[in-house]
Design a protein around this motif. Structure first.
Motif, PDB file in Angstrom:
ATOM      1  N   TYR A  95       0.841  -1.198   0.000  1.00  0.00           N
ATOM      2  CA  TYR A  95       0.000   0.000   0.000  1.00  0.00           C
ATOM      3  C   TYR A  95       0.874   1.246   0.000  1.00  0.00           C
ATOM      4  N   ARG A  96       0.386   2.290  -0.650  1.00  0.00           N
ATOM      5  CA  ARG A  96       0.983   3.619  -0.542  1.00  0.00           C
ATOM      6  C   ARG A  96       0.015   4.479   0.250  1.00  0.00           C
ATOM      7  N   VAL A  97       0.521   5.011   1.347  1.00  0.00           N
ATOM      8  CA  VAL A  97      -0.330   5.733   2.298  1.00  0.00           C
ATOM      9  C   VAL A  97       0.218   7.142   2.478  1.00  0.00           C
ATOM     10  N   THR A  98      -0.599   8.128   2.170  1.00  0.00           N
ATOM     11  CA  THR A  98      -0.189   9.526   2.336  1.00  0.00           C
ATOM     12  C   THR A  98      -0.705  10.043   3.671  1.00  0.00           C
ATOM     13  N   ILE A  99       0.237  10.560   4.481  1.00  0.00           N
ATOM     14  CA  ILE A  99      -0.049  11.016   5.841  1.00  0.00           C
ATOM     15  C   ILE A  99       0.165  12.520   5.919  1.00  0.00           C
ATOM     16  N   ARG A 100      -0.704  13.213   6.663  1.00  0.00           N
ATOM     17  CA  ARG A 100      -0.519  14.654   6.874  1.00  0.00           C
ATOM     18  C   ARG A 100       0.555  14.879   7.934  1.00  0.00           C
ATOM     19  N   GLY A 101       1.425  15.836   7.678  1.00  0.00           N
ATOM     20  CA  GLY A 101       2.439  16.211   8.660  1.00  0.00           C
ATOM     21  C   GLY A 101       3.699  15.371   8.547  1.00  0.00           C
ATOM     22  N   GLY A 102       4.507  15.406   9.600  1.00  0.00           N
ATOM     23  CA  GLY A 102       5.767  14.673   9.616  1.00  0.00           C
ATOM     24  C   GLY A 102       5.613  13.288  10.220  1.00  0.00           C
ATOM     25  N   LYS A 134       8.137   9.080  -0.193  1.00  0.00           N
ATOM     26  CA  LYS A 134       8.180  10.440  -0.731  1.00  0.00           C
ATOM     27  C   LYS A 134       7.811  11.421   0.375  1.00  0.00           C
ATOM     28  N   GLN A 135       8.442  12.589   0.371  1.00  0.00           N
ATOM     29  CA  GLN A 135       8.088  13.660   1.302  1.00  0.00           C
ATOM     30  C   GLN A 135       7.872  14.942   0.528  1.00  0.00           C
ATOM     31  N   GLN A 136       6.778  15.599   0.838  1.00  0.00           N
ATOM     32  CA  GLN A 136       6.475  16.904   0.242  1.00  0.00           C
ATOM     33  C   GLN A 136       6.050  17.835   1.372  1.00  0.00           C
ATOM     34  N   ALA A 137       5.843  19.070   1.026  1.00  0.00           N
ATOM     35  CA  ALA A 137       5.460  20.045   2.044  1.00  0.00           C
ATOM     36  C   ALA A 137       4.159  19.622   2.724  1.00  0.00           C
ATOM     37  N   GLY A 138       4.265  19.300   3.997  1.00  0.00           N
ATOM     38  CA  GLY A 138       3.073  18.987   4.786  1.00  0.00           C
ATOM     39  C   GLY A 138       2.583  17.556   4.698  1.00  0.00           C
ATOM     40  N   THR A 139       3.190  16.728   3.850  1.00  0.00           N
ATOM     41  CA  THR A 139       2.735  15.342   3.735  1.00  0.00           C
ATOM     42  C   THR A 139       3.918  14.385   3.589  1.00  0.00           C
ATOM     43  N   VAL A 140       3.665  13.133   3.954  1.00  0.00           N
ATOM     44  CA  VAL A 140       4.645  12.064   3.773  1.00  0.00           C
ATOM     45  C   VAL A 140       3.927  10.870   3.158  1.00  0.00           C
ATOM     46  N   GLY A 154      -4.603  -9.826   7.121  1.00  0.00           N
ATOM     47  CA  GLY A 154      -5.787  -9.320   6.439  1.00  0.00           C
ATOM     48  C   GLY A 154      -6.827  -8.776   7.391  1.00  0.00           C
ATOM     49  N   LEU A 155      -6.389  -8.065   8.421  1.00  0.00           N
ATOM     50  CA  LEU A 155      -7.339  -7.512   9.383  1.00  0.00           C
ATOM     51  C   LEU A 155      -8.155  -6.381   8.762  1.00  0.00           C
ATOM     52  N   ASN A 156      -9.404  -6.286   9.173  1.00  0.00           N
ATOM     53  CA  ASN A 156     -10.291  -5.259   8.658  1.00  0.00           C
ATOM     54  C   ASN A 156      -9.771  -3.860   8.989  1.00  0.00           C
ATOM     55  N   ARG A 157      -9.626  -3.024   7.964  1.00  0.00           N
ATOM     56  CA  ARG A 157      -9.195  -1.627   8.105  1.00  0.00           C
ATOM     57  C   ARG A 157      -7.894  -1.516   8.901  1.00  0.00           C
ATOM     58  N   GLN A 158      -6.983  -2.442   8.694  1.00  0.00           N
ATOM     59  CA  GLN A 158      -5.775  -2.514   9.512  1.00  0.00           C
ATOM     60  C   GLN A 158      -4.939  -1.245   9.423  1.00  0.00           C
ATOM     61  N   ILE A 159      -4.688  -0.748   8.221  1.00  0.00           N
ATOM     62  CA  ILE A 159      -3.823   0.427   8.074  1.00  0.00           C
ATOM     63  C   ILE A 159      -4.456   1.640   8.737  1.00  0.00           C
ATOM     64  N   ARG A 160      -5.724   1.863   8.516  1.00  0.00           N
ATOM     65  CA  ARG A 160      -6.380   3.027   9.125  1.00  0.00           C
ATOM     66  C   ARG A 160      -6.383   2.934  10.647  1.00  0.00           C
ATOM     67  N   ARG A 161      -6.526   1.747  11.171  1.00  0.00           N
ATOM     68  CA  ARG A 161      -6.519   1.579  12.624  1.00  0.00           C
ATOM     69  C   ARG A 161      -5.118   1.756  13.195  1.00  0.00           C
ATOM     70  N   MET A 162      -4.088   1.302  12.477  1.00  0.00           N
ATOM     71  CA  MET A 162      -2.718   1.536  12.926  1.00  0.00           C
ATOM     72  C   MET A 162      -2.426   3.039  12.956  1.00  0.00           C
ATOM     73  N   CYS A 163      -2.781   3.708  11.881  1.00  0.00           N
ATOM     74  CA  CYS A 163      -2.517   5.148  11.798  1.00  0.00           C
ATOM     75  C   CYS A 163      -3.303   5.922  12.852  1.00  0.00           C
ATOM     76  N   TRP A 186      -1.873   9.556  13.373  1.00  0.00           N
ATOM     77  CA  TRP A 186      -1.617  10.045  12.024  1.00  0.00           C
ATOM     78  C   TRP A 186      -2.939  10.233  11.288  1.00  0.00           C
ATOM     79  N   THR A 187      -3.011  11.255  10.449  1.00  0.00           N
ATOM     80  CA  THR A 187      -4.188  11.495   9.616  1.00  0.00           C
ATOM     81  C   THR A 187      -3.921  10.981   8.208  1.00  0.00           C
ATOM     82  N   VAL A 188      -4.728  10.030   7.766  1.00  0.00           N
ATOM     83  CA  VAL A 188      -4.563   9.443   6.434  1.00  0.00           C
ATOM     84  C   VAL A 188      -5.281  10.308   5.402  1.00  0.00           C
ATOM     85  N   LEU A 189      -4.538  10.765   4.405  1.00  0.00           N
ATOM     86  CA  LEU A 189      -5.115  11.564   3.325  1.00  0.00           C
ATOM     87  C   LEU A 189      -5.444  10.717   2.095  1.00  0.00           C
ATOM     88  N   ARG A 190      -4.688   9.654   1.903  1.00  0.00           N
ATOM     89  CA  ARG A 190      -4.884   8.793   0.724  1.00  0.00           C
ATOM     90  C   ARG A 190      -4.344   7.407   1.049  1.00  0.00           C
TER      91      ARG A 190
END
Length: 270
Positions: A159-166, A196-202, A211-220, A225-229
């Motif tokens: 997965y590629r996960v875009t997070i707000r902030g550092g 990748k790192q850009q201004a305000g996102t990583v 295969g846990l349900n919504r695993q990445i969102r629950r970890m974040c 962390w706020t998931v943007l994508r």
């Protein structure tokens, strides 16, 4: 007429009938859904055999003899041959539900498919949540779907996960060592790197072997962390490649061969 015996098995009293098989296998072979999804349908009381609602997951039926309905619709228990199976790779858009129908009227993954790929009762293998996007396999091959969703054959998913902030390295290490979710579920270590790192996102790249349900969102969530994508880009030997969001295509022969090998299914092709 087929009758039910004391061991939750429907059987034919005549001669020459097929051997009984579990109801979830019968529905999977008919291209209705995976075995796991079939168990859910049975548990919800949505499946009937010879006019009688069944709720036991171990119920057995005789293909070609017993009459099965799902939500009142009759199901043909004939199993297609391998050459009749279809395998479609979809780059699922956001705000699309990973089901074949939705009581709330939202767009489903079948609505996204072009008309030429809507055939032979395709159903999604596994899930991507409403606001996630990326690689999703659809098929009418129940055995393939069962292997891909069963824990013993779970293929790595990237997965590629875009997070707000550092992002603090210490929090990445929590994922790498295997964290415990707020609900108490202990996770296997997750391979995670900064892509990748850009201004305000990583942008992180994560490889999951569970295969846990919504695993990445629950970890974040637990790491604040706020998931943007959130996009799935590969599963086992399958990759999105240049397939754009909302596009779909059939698997190529080499992709299917690699996928069958990855889940321990021998190909009939020489």
């Amino acid at each position: 007429m087929p009758q039910k015996n004391d061991s939750n098995t429907f059987s034919d009293t005549g001669s020459g009938s097929s051997a009984p098989i579990r109801i979830n296998k019968a529905l999977a072979q008919a291209g209705i859904c995976s075995r796991r999804a079939a168990d859910d349908l049975v548990a919800q009381g949505l499946v009937a055999v010879n006019g009688e609602t069944v709720t036991a997951a171990g119920t057995k039926v005789v293909p070609g003899k017993d009459h099965i309905t799902v939500q009142g619709k009759p199901i043909a228990l004939s199993s297609p041959g391998q050459d009749e199976f279809n395998y479609v790779l979809l780059n699922k858009p956001t705000q699309v539900v990973t089901t074949v129908s939705d009581p709330q009227g939202r767009r489903t993954v079948l609505d996204v498919l072009p008309q030429n790929l809507k055939k032979n009762r395709l159903f999604p293998v596994g899930r991507l949540d409403f606001f996630s996007q990326g690689l999703l396999l659809l098929t009418n091959d129940g055995e393939m779907a069962n292997r891909l969703t069963h824990p013993s054959w779970h293929l790595p998913k990237v997965y590629r996960v875009t997070i707000r902030g550092g992002i603090a390295e210490a929090k990445l290490n929590i994922m790498r060592k295997g964290m415990v979710l707020a609900e108490g579920e202990r996770l296997s270590p997750v391979e995670v790197t900064i892509a990748k790192q850009q201004a305000g996102t990583v942008q992180l790249e994560m490889t999951l072997i569970q295969g846990l349900n919504r695993q990445i969102r629950r970890m974040c969530r637990d790491l604040k962390w706020t998931v943007l994508r959130l996009e799935r880009v590969s599963q086992g030997p399958l990759s999105l490649g240049r397939l754009r969001e909302g596009q779909a295509r059939e698997l190529q022969a080499d992709e299917l061969a690699a996928l069958r090998k990855a889940v321990g299914l021998e190909t009939n092709k020489k």
